[in-house]
Design an enzyme around this catalytic site. Structure first.
Site, PDB file in Angstrom:
ATOM      1  CG  ASN A   1      17.825 -16.344   8.612  1.00 15.13           C
ATOM      2  OD1 ASN A   1      16.826 -16.844   9.135  1.00 15.13           O
ATOM      3  ND2 ASN A   1      18.590 -16.996   7.764  1.00 15.13           N
TER       4      ASN A   1
ATOM      5  NE  ARG B   1      15.807 -18.027   4.906  1.00 14.01           N
ATOM      6  CZ  ARG B   1      16.151 -19.223   5.355  1.00 14.01           C
ATOM      7  NH1 ARG B   1      16.733 -19.341   6.520  1.00 14.01           N
ATOM      8  NH2 ARG B   1      15.936 -20.292   4.632  1.00 14.01           N
TER       9      ARG B   1
ATOM     10  CG  HIS C   1      17.376 -23.478  -0.593  1.00 10.78           C
ATOM     11  ND1 HIS C   1      17.682 -24.786  -0.859  1.00 10.78           N
ATOM     12  CD2 HIS C   1      17.829 -23.244   0.659  1.00 10.78           C
ATOM     13  CE1 HIS C   1      18.292 -25.335   0.177  1.00 10.78           C
ATOM     14  NE2 HIS C   1      18.385 -24.407   1.119  1.00 10.78           N
TER      15      HIS C   1
ATOM     16  NE  ARG D   1      16.288 -30.533   6.091  1.00  9.92           N
ATOM     17  CZ  ARG D   1      16.555 -29.353   5.567  1.00  9.92           C
ATOM     18  NH1 ARG D   1      16.579 -29.184   4.255  1.00  9.92           N
ATOM     19  NH2 ARG D   1      16.779 -28.319   6.341  1.00  9.92           N
TER      20      ARG D   1
ATOM     21  CD  GLU E   1      19.906 -17.972   1.008  1.00 14.15           C
ATOM     22  OE1 GLU E   1      21.024 -18.303   1.446  1.00 14.15           O
ATOM     23  OE2 GLU E   1      18.880 -18.626   1.210  1.00 14.15           O
TER      24      GLU E   1
END
Ligand code: ADP
Length: 398
Positions: free
Chosen positions: A7, A91, A180, A241, A384
């Site tokens: 990743n 990823r 996600h 965020r 993941e």
């Protein structure tokens, strides 16, 4: 079969070496501060051997070469030679509308990914650099791209379009993509498995609550709707965020505060969310501590977060036409019993009863609603990397 999962971020690379016979992690590591002073690699093997290597990592190529040395290190590594790695799973954040599933990487695909960088300028370029470099260093084996957006490509058009002139969808592909996806897919599948049901027969809402948070409605085993949008800025208020806000606030603030586009992006992505509201931290542990000591703005940030989750659960129950299972995952979902309790108390109207004792756990697969509740609530730690390794194995052995 050994698979390396990579990743690649702009200044970091996370990696895991997986043995897919038993689906075990042989080692995992993180290269940090690539291209910045003070770079280093931290790695931990299955045997518990920890390596911290403080070394200059001027670019991703040097970082990946050094990672491969760490993986094959006699003392700290897990394998004797890189030829033991049979495939690499990458990823990739944004797959646009082009990819609704994982794909084998070839030169043509890299061109498509480069074109998609426009949609994810922060994330896709480092992903592409990682892919190119890994293919150079590990040639002759399959490399697979697993997209964060792919699982959400099943969202119907009436749910993914925004109320802006249609031409901007055609011209710039402005629409909801969702992120996600690898986590939501893994967690919904695993939840069904734990309940001994097939994922197709359940209406599931997955709450992935971490630094970045998103909620997904999963019906018939596919994503029906999700809270993140064109970018990961939409939906729940997050660590830093905004989540959903009235879009007019953006131009209002730009004018009043004389903000540039970069400053505005920074404000919305890095200074907002629970950090902005509390003025304390983006980390929920700090907020829970502060709220417990009576800090009102920390409490406000936590209640805003829980309230938003409850609203989305309500909305997605409507989208699914009912609800069987709510699942919590991500750093907050897996670890914060308090946040789970807040959310589940907000679902008392459905008849759902929380099992406080079961909820008092961290990072474990557990059902946290009382038996007989009309909706089952559970915790499923996300994985993941395992999902990426599984998809890589399927494509690499085809
Ligand atoms: P990312 O989105 O970067 O993958 P994670 O899913 O790892 O983030 O989640 C990180 C967040 O999880 C931290 O910022 C912190 O707020 C939260 N977290 C971790 N442990 C706990 C805990 N014990 N209690 C509350 N929050 C926690």
């Amino acid at each position: 079969m050994l698979i390396l999962v990579v990743n690649c971020g702009s200044s970091s690379i996370k990696y895991k070496l997986m043995d897919m016979e038993q689906e075990t992690v042989l080692l995992s590591g993180l290269a940090e501060r690539i291209g910045i002073a003070g770079s280093r690699i931290k790695q931990e093997s299955q045997a518990g051997k920890e390596l911290v290597l403080e070394q200059d990592l001027p670019n991703h190529k040097v970082a990946l070469e050094t990672i491969l040395k760490c993986i094959t290190d006699q003392t700290y590594g897990a394998i004797s030679d890189i030829s033991m790695i049979k495939a690499v799973g990458h990823r990739v954040v944004h797959g646009g509308e082009e990819f609704n599933k994982s794909v084998l990487i070839n030169d043509e695909l890299i061109k498509v990914l480069e074109e998609l960088s426009d949609l994810a300028p922060l994330h896709n370029p480092p992903n592409v650099v990682g892919i190119k470099t890994c293919r150079e260093i590990l040639p002759g084996i399959p490399h697979v791209a697993v997209f964060d957006t792919a699982f959400h490509q099943s969202i119907p058009k009436h749910a993914f379009m925004y109320g802006i002139p249609y031409q901007y969808y055609e011209k710039y592909k402005i629409r909801k993509y969702g992120f996600h996806g690898t986590s939501h897919k893994y967690v919904s599948g695993r939840a069904a498995e734990i309940l001994g049901k097939s994922v197709e027969e359940l209406k599931i809402i997955v709450c992935h609550l971490g630094n970045g948070s998103s909620i997904t409605a999963v019906g018939n085993g596919v994503s029906v709707d999700t809270t993140m949008g064109f970018t990961p800025l939409a939906g729940l208020p997050m660590g830093t965020r905004t989540g959903d806000i009235d879009p007019a606030i953006v131009t209002f603030l730009m004018e009043k505060e004389n903000l540039s586009i970069d400053e505005t992006n920074n404000l919305l992505n890095k200074q907002s969310g629970v950090l902005g509201v509390s003025g304390i931290s983006s980390d929920f542990r700090d907020l829970e501590d502060a709220a417990n000591q009576g800090n009102e703005r920390a409490e406000l940030a936590l209640s805003m977060f829980a309230y938003s989750i409850n609203k989305w659960i309500g909305a997605f129950t409507a989208a699914l036409g009912g609800l069987d299972v709510v699942v919590f995952t991500g750093g907050i979902g897996e670890n914060s019993k308090d946040m789970r309790a807040r959310v589940l108390k907000g679902l008392a109207y459905t008849g759902l009863e929380i099992d406080e004792e079961k909820n008092n756990s961290r990072g474990k697969e557990v059902i946290i609603s009382k038996p007989g509740s009309p909706i089952t609530a559970m915790v499923v730690p996300t994985n993941e990397e395992l999902m990426i390794a599984r998809e890589t194995k399927v494509l690499a052995t085809r």
